[in-house]
Design an enzyme around this catalytic site. Structure first.
Site: not given
Ligand code: IPE
Ligand code: IPE
Ligand code: MG
Length: 253
Positions: A37, A85
């Site tokens: 991330d 996502n």
């Protein structure tokens, strides 16, 4: 390769070598999973488009895979694209998929060289046919390898994996009173995969974001402030070193 080979290749006295020396080669995690991330923030800090952060993250992926394989970690899972996502702009999703394809093409030789077995976890059938083919080709080409297993979590959701397992269990016709934890385990995407001993999340966020929900029941979580494109092998050494200092109890005293 082993920990001692890794140490021998590092510049003597370097911070990396000092960290690596503190790792106990006999107590390596059987499975390390990384929530990669912070690519977007890395790019924003440099006034670059988000995709540049993803592009830069490829170097970190390469280093994490090679270092884990060299250390002798049996399984590495990288969270590359979650089911959620898809909510991102179409251009970002396409850029991520294009990067994935480029990565697979450029790294296949490295996977072959290190005897790494490549697997995908996630709902593969929702990906484009071209990507599915490249993923399946890479899985097939490396299927007989006995080195590290490198899983990429793609279009992956922990709840979706549990739903898919439940559907398969129901379809198998097993009666409800015969369903145990073992039944669920044996219907996960990779049933034989050991649970992650260590889950690393970069970028300072402290959440699981739907990652391996069944499998992380007793994982050690390590939150790093480093943004993923800055994640290097010394961060991995440090994570393993910290993991080895944890007191794991599994509910006992
Ligand atoms: C991780 O970086 C990459 C993926 C989720 C594909 P992000 O793109 O989430 O970066 P931030 O969190 O916005 O910084
Ligand atoms: C988690 O990162 C998913 C991956 C690393 C692939 P996100 O950036 O998507 O997670 P949230 O939205 O911050 O929870
Ligand atoms: Mg993020």
């Amino acid at each position: 390769m082993s920990l001692s080979d890794v140490i021998a290749r590092l510049p003597p006295g370097s911070p990396e070598a000092l960290l690596a020396r503190q790792i106990d080669g006999d107590r390596l995690p059987a499975h390390v999973a990384i929530i990669m991330d912070g690519n977007g923030r890395w790019a924003a800090q440099r006034h670059l488009p988000r995709v540049e952060g993803h592009r830069s993250g490829i170097t970190s992926v390469r280093e994490a895979v090679e270092t884990s394989a060299r250390l002798g970690i049996p399984v590495l899972t990288l969270y590359a694209f979650s089911i959620e996502n898809w909510k991102r702009p179409r251009t970002e999703v396409s850029a991520l998929m294009a990067l994935l394809r480029r990565y697979l093409r450029s790294e296949l030789h490295m996977l072959m060289e290190h005897g790494i077995r490549f697997r995908v976890v996630g709902r593969k059938d929702a990906l484009s046919p071209e990507i599915q083919k490249e993923l399946s080709d890479a899985e097939r080409a490396t299927a007989a390898h006995t080195g590290m297993q490198f899983n990429i979590a793609l279009n992956y959701g922990g709840r979706a994996e549990i739903v898919d397992a439940v559907r398969a269990i129901v379809a198998s016709g097993v009666s409800a009173d015969k369903v145990t934890e073992k039944t669920v385990q044996s219907h996960l995407y990779i049933p034989e995969m050991p649970d992650p001993d260590l889950v690393i999340r970069t970028s300072g966020e402290a959440r699981l974001s739907n990652f391996l929900l069944w499998e992380v029941a007793y994982s050690e979580l390590l939150l790093s402030d480093v943004l993923f494109p800055d994640f290097r092998r010394d961060h991995l050494f440090d994570a393993v070193r910290q993991y080895q200092r944890r007191d794991r109890r599994f509910g006992a005293v």
